[in-house]
Design a protein around this motif. Structure first.
Motif, mmCIF file in Angstrom:
data_model
loop_
_atom_site.group_PDB
_atom_site.id
_atom_site.type_symbol
_atom_site.label_atom_id
_atom_site.label_comp_id
_atom_site.label_asym_id
_atom_site.label_seq_id
_atom_site.Cartn_x
_atom_site.Cartn_y
_atom_site.Cartn_z
ATOM 1 N N ARG A 1 0.829 -1.208 0.000
ATOM 2 C CA ARG A 1 0.000 0.000 0.000
ATOM 3 C C ARG A 1 0.862 1.256 0.000
ATOM 4 O O ARG A 1 0.562 2.228 -0.699
ATOM 5 N N CYS A 2 1.928 1.236 0.789
ATOM 6 C CA CYS A 2 2.813 2.401 0.821
ATOM 7 C C CYS A 2 3.493 2.604 -0.523
ATOM 8 O O CYS A 2 3.642 3.737 -0.987
ATOM 9 N N SER A 3 3.893 1.510 -1.160
ATOM 10 C CA SER A 3 4.510 1.632 -2.488
ATOM 11 C C SER A 3 3.534 2.216 -3.492
ATOM 12 O O SER A 3 3.908 3.059 -4.313
ATOM 13 N N ASN A 4 2.289 1.764 -3.428
ATOM 14 C CA ASN A 4 1.273 2.329 -4.322
ATOM 15 C C ASN A 4 1.083 3.810 -4.062
ATOM 16 O O ASN A 4 0.957 4.608 -4.999
ATOM 17 N N ASN A 5 1.054 4.191 -2.794
ATOM 18 C CA ASN A 5 0.902 5.607 -2.461
ATOM 19 C C ASN A 5 2.077 6.426 -2.984
ATOM 20 O O ASN A 5 1.898 7.526 -3.504
ATOM 21 N N ILE A 6 3.275 5.895 -2.839
ATOM 22 C CA ILE A 6 4.459 6.610 -3.317
ATOM 23 C C ILE A 6 4.385 6.807 -4.823
ATOM 24 O O ILE A 6 4.669 7.891 -5.339
ATOM 25 N N ASN A 7 3.989 5.742 -5.525
ATOM 26 C CA ASN A 7 3.879 5.861 -6.983
ATOM 27 C C ASN A 7 2.831 6.900 -7.379
ATOM 28 O O ASN A 7 3.044 7.690 -8.305
ATOM 29 N N GLN A 8 1.714 6.905 -6.690
ATOM 30 C CA GLN A 8 0.666 7.880 -7.007
ATOM 31 C C GLN A 8 1.128 9.297 -6.733
ATOM 32 O O GLN A 8 0.880 10.222 -7.527
ATOM 33 N N VAL A 9 1.817 9.498 -5.616
ATOM 34 C CA VAL A 9 2.308 10.836 -5.287
ATOM 35 C C VAL A 9 3.387 11.255 -6.280
ATOM 36 O O VAL A 9 3.442 12.419 -6.700
ATOM 37 N N ALA A 10 4.242 10.321 -6.682
ATOM 38 C CA ALA A 10 5.290 10.659 -7.651
ATOM 39 C C ALA A 10 4.680 11.086 -8.979
ATOM 40 O O ALA A 10 5.120 12.069 -9.587
ATOM 41 N N ILE A 11 3.663 10.351 -9.437
ATOM 42 C CA ILE A 11 2.994 10.727 -10.684
ATOM 43 C C ILE A 11 2.335 12.092 -10.540
ATOM 44 O O ILE A 11 2.462 12.966 -11.409
ATOM 45 N N HIS A 12 1.664 12.296 -9.419
ATOM 46 C CA HIS A 12 0.989 13.576 -9.185
ATOM 47 C C HIS A 12 2.005 14.719 -9.069
ATOM 48 O O HIS A 12 1.788 15.815 -9.599
ATOM 49 N N ALA A 13 3.109 14.442 -8.372
ATOM 50 C CA ALA A 13 4.121 15.480 -8.193
ATOM 51 C C ALA A 13 4.739 15.865 -9.532
ATOM 52 O O ALA A 13 4.993 17.054 -9.790
ATOM 53 N N ASN A 14 4.972 14.877 -10.384
ATOM 54 C CA ASN A 14 5.547 15.180 -11.693
ATOM 55 C C ASN A 14 4.560 15.912 -12.596
ATOM 56 O O ASN A 14 4.961 16.661 -13.477
#
Length: 113
Positions: A64-77
């Motif tokens: 779940r944390c990995s999924n959250n990180i990926n989502q935040v990274a996509i959003h941040a970019n």
């Protein structure tokens, strides 16, 4: 047929009561194979049965944390990062490390035995 690794048979006679005790101890240890159980007991004198359900939960939290990180990274970019998303990630990581610490303490207690 490939050669067996263990090619020397060993026979042991037991009474019906002893056989029941062996089956009961196999159930306690979570072992189905009588040969493996008897060999392990004869060579080591004990069988360590570990409940890995906390580890499975830990793996789920990590996913779940990995999924959250990926989502935040996509959003941040794409759009930039929002502070509430960072706070949510920090909370998830705190929970993850807290549970990891509990599991490590339990495992270290088992090793000390």
């Amino acid at each position: 047929m490939p050669r067996r690794r263990r090619n020397i048979p060993l026979y042991v006679m037991v009474s019906p009561e002893e056989l029941e005790q062996l089956h009961a101890r196999m159930d306690e240890a979570g072992v189905r194979n009588m040969s493996a159980f008897v060999r392990k007991m004869a060579l080591n004198g004990y069988i360590l049965h570990v409940d890995l359900s906390p580890v499975r939960e830990l793996v789920s939290l990590q996913r779940r944390c990995s999924n959250n990180i990926n989502q935040v990274a996509i959003h941040a970019n794409t759009y930039g990062v929002y502070p509430d998303e960072i706070a949510g990630l920090q909370q998830d990581y705190a929970e993850l490390w807290g549970r990891m610490n509990d599991i490590l303490k339990q495992l270290s207690a088992v090793v000390e035995l």
